[in-house]
Design an enzyme around this catalytic site. Structure first.
Site, PDB file in Angstrom:
ATOM      1  CD  GLU A  60      -3.153  -0.967   2.097  1.00  0.00           C
ATOM      2  OE1 GLU A  60      -3.075  -0.155   3.040  1.00  0.00           O
ATOM      3  OE2 GLU A  60      -4.141  -1.712   1.926  1.00  0.00           O
ATOM      4  CD  GLU A  84      -3.863  -5.775   3.023  1.00  0.00           C
ATOM      5  OE1 GLU A  84      -4.709  -5.077   3.626  1.00  0.00           O
ATOM      6  OE2 GLU A  84      -2.641  -5.544   3.063  1.00  0.00           O
TER       7      GLU A  84
HETATM    8  O1  AHR Z   1      -5.243  -5.776   6.904  1.00  0.00           O
HETATM    9  C1  AHR Z   1      -5.121  -4.650   7.724  1.00  0.00           C
HETATM   10  C2  AHR Z   1      -4.386  -3.512   7.039  1.00  0.00           C
HETATM   11  O2  AHR Z   1      -5.160  -3.036   5.974  1.00  0.00           O
HETATM   12  C3  AHR Z   1      -3.085  -3.856   6.397  1.00  0.00           C
HETATM   13  O3  AHR Z   1      -2.003  -3.796   7.273  1.00  0.00           O
HETATM   14  C4  AHR Z   1      -2.918  -2.785   5.352  1.00  0.00           C
HETATM   15  O4  AHR Z   1      -2.182  -3.212   4.253  1.00  0.00           O
HETATM   16  C5  AHR Z   1      -4.343  -2.409   5.014  1.00  0.00           C
HETATM   17  O5  AHR Z   1      -4.549  -1.047   5.055  1.00  0.00           O
END
Ligand code: AHR
Length: 496
Positions: free
Chosen positions: A172, A291
């Site tokens: 990210e 994610e």
């Molecule tokens: O999954 C929780 C968080 O969400 C992770 O650390 C990050 O990559 C995202 O913003």
């Protein structure tokens, strides 16, 4: 209401890559400490790994697990997480304002992967670090021997190289919250040089470049374009992240929110293909949706959690039945895009926005969202057919026209089986299904119907009632095909 599913054995979207059912373990909250690893738990093995948790993970059959972050990775020094346990330092983790004892590092994670039967997907720190540290880490992990770092690995008790194939080039990096946040230009340049170094080391490594951390980022989708311009030659995948929430307790909108995922994937595919055309390239850029999940229940309680300790109670969302329906729709979205999305990671695996919860020193149990994931992982690995639905719809203020049915059809040639995953979004009416599928016997025999249903959308599984939401399994010849109102369903048809 009636729902007719039209398809043909000839119209195939793609073959599902099993890595679509991956997950994610971050050094965050109680995912590792108190989740995977709890030294003094009565059910832990000789390595301090919770055997009850390993059993639930094995049942999920997760083929790939991303580690060690997430936001955490962007301020992580890999050297702290190897070597004798008693020599590993306690560090601060700025991402989650926590303490990190480094007792569960690379070797411990890989040992856990082996025990649960999964592959690692390692994330590199491109926040505070760069080419040197990435190069050192792959040398430590993957070089057979005879160099300083490969010999160091051996001295730590791992004679054979770890041979880790999948690497994420940061996490990210478009997010201002990220330690070492970068502009698209800065990140693209760094990622391309790190990727170049890694591919010089071993061209068979598979690399994931960071796309946007959500489609609502102001830099989306220009970020993708710039990053791909720089990383086109070294990246094998571009990442996407997305979390879902029920704002204003608006169920109809929440149940439609997988449409956001469809749009996100389709836009990113367009950007990838645009850059491909611009570069006159023949390469296809694949996507890693590394994610995704529902995440909002724990937001308020997280503000109360004291900082700078190990195993903070963070992101411990307790999932409702309604969340399981959304997760079912999101899995359908991933399956529908299996021609381009090759990897996806349910974020995360244990305790932190997770399908599995544990109590320190106590039991573990599965959340509502465990079940749609479990069945997608078990029966989603096949060829996804291109289907059309004839079903009533509703008008939603955010997503426009939303079909009451959300469905995916997966064909398993060897097993002579067609599996229909279907969520009935209607809060009032059951749905009677009809199938009109060419290329298969006219009458399909339904051999099993598995469903999740509950009258109360807010019902949850907890320590005392771990089976409030659990699948109802009907075997034998089933008909008519009925999906109850507000339900998740899997109909398994024999086509032999
Ligand atoms: O999954 C929780 C968080 O969400 C992770 O650390 C990050 O990559 C995202 O913003």
């Amino acid at each position: 209401m009636k729902c007719t599913v039209y398809a043909s054995s000839e119209f195939v979207i793609g073959t599902v890559d099993k890595r679509l059912f991956g997950s994610f373990v971050e050094q965050l909250g109680r995912c590792v400490y108190g989740g995977l690893y709890e030294k003094d738990h009565p059910l832990s093995d000789e390595d301090g790994l919770r055997t009850d948790v390993m059993k639930l993970v094995r049942d999920l059959d997760v083929p790939l697990v991303r580690f060690p972050g997430g936001n955490y990775v962007s301020n992580h020094r890999w050297e702290d997480s190897v070597g004798p346990l008693e020599e590993r330092p306690m560090r601060i983790d700025l991402a989650w304002k926590a303490l990190d004892p480094n007792q569960f590092g690379i070797k411990e994670f890989l040992n856990w992967c082996q025990k649960v039967g999964t592959e690692p997907m390692m994330a590199l720190n491109l926040g505070t670090r760069g080419i040197d540290e990435a190069k050192d880490l792959v040398e430590y992990c993957n070089f057979p021997g005879g160099t300083e770092l490969s010999e160091l690995r051996k001295s730590h008790g791992s004679e054979a190289p770890y041979d880790i194939k999948m690497w994420c080039l940061g996490n990210e990096m478009d997010g201002p919250w990220q330690v070492g946040h970068k502009s698209a230009e800065e990140y693209g340049r760094l990622a391309s040089e790190v990727g170049k170094a890694l591919k010089l080391f071993d061209p068979s490594l598979e690399l994931v470049a960071c796309g946007s951390s959500s489609s609502s980022m102001p830099t989306f989708p220009a970020w993708e374009e710039t990053v791909l311009e720089h990383t086109w030659d070294i990246a094998d995948y571009l990442s996407l992240h997305m979390y879902f929430r029920n704002d204003n307790d608006d169920t109809e909108t929440f149940l439609a929110s997988s449409k956001r995922m469809d749009q996100f994937i389709e836009t990113v595919v367009h950007v990838c293909d645009y850059v491909k055309a611009k570069k006159r390239s023949t390469k296809t850029m694949y996507l890693s949706f590394d994610e995704w999940n529902v995440w909002f229940h724990s937001n308020e309680q997280d503000k109360e959690e004291p900082d700078w300790k190990v195993g903070k109670h963070l992101l411990e969302d307790v999932y409702t039945f309604e969340d399981a329906l959304v997760v079912g729709c999101v899995l359908n979205s991933l399956l529908k895009h299996c021609d381009r999305v090759k990897i996806a990671c349910l974020a995360q695996l244990v305790n932190v926005i997770a399908p599995i919860l544990t109590e320190d020193g106590g039991p573990s149990w599965v959340q509502t969202i465990y079940w749609p994931f479990y069945y997608a992982s078990k029966y989603g690995r096949g060829e996804v057919l291109d289907i059309r639905l004839n079903v009533p719809s509703y008008e939603n203020h955010k997503y426009g026209e939303v079909l009451y049915a959300d469905a995916v059809l997966v064909y398993h040639e060897e097993e002579h089986e067609l599996d229909l995953f279907l969520v009935n979004r209607s809060l009032d009416e059951e749905m009677e299904l009809a199938l009109d599928i060419t290329g298969f016997p006219a009458t399909l025999k339904c051999i099993e119907h598995i469903s999740l249903h509950h009258a109360d959308l807010k019902s949850v599984n907890d320590k005392d009632n771990p089976e409030t939401i659990k699948p109802v399994v009907k075997k034998g010849e089933i008909g008519p095909f009925i999906a109850q109102k507000q339900s998740w369903n899997l109909f398994r048809f024999s086509v032999s």
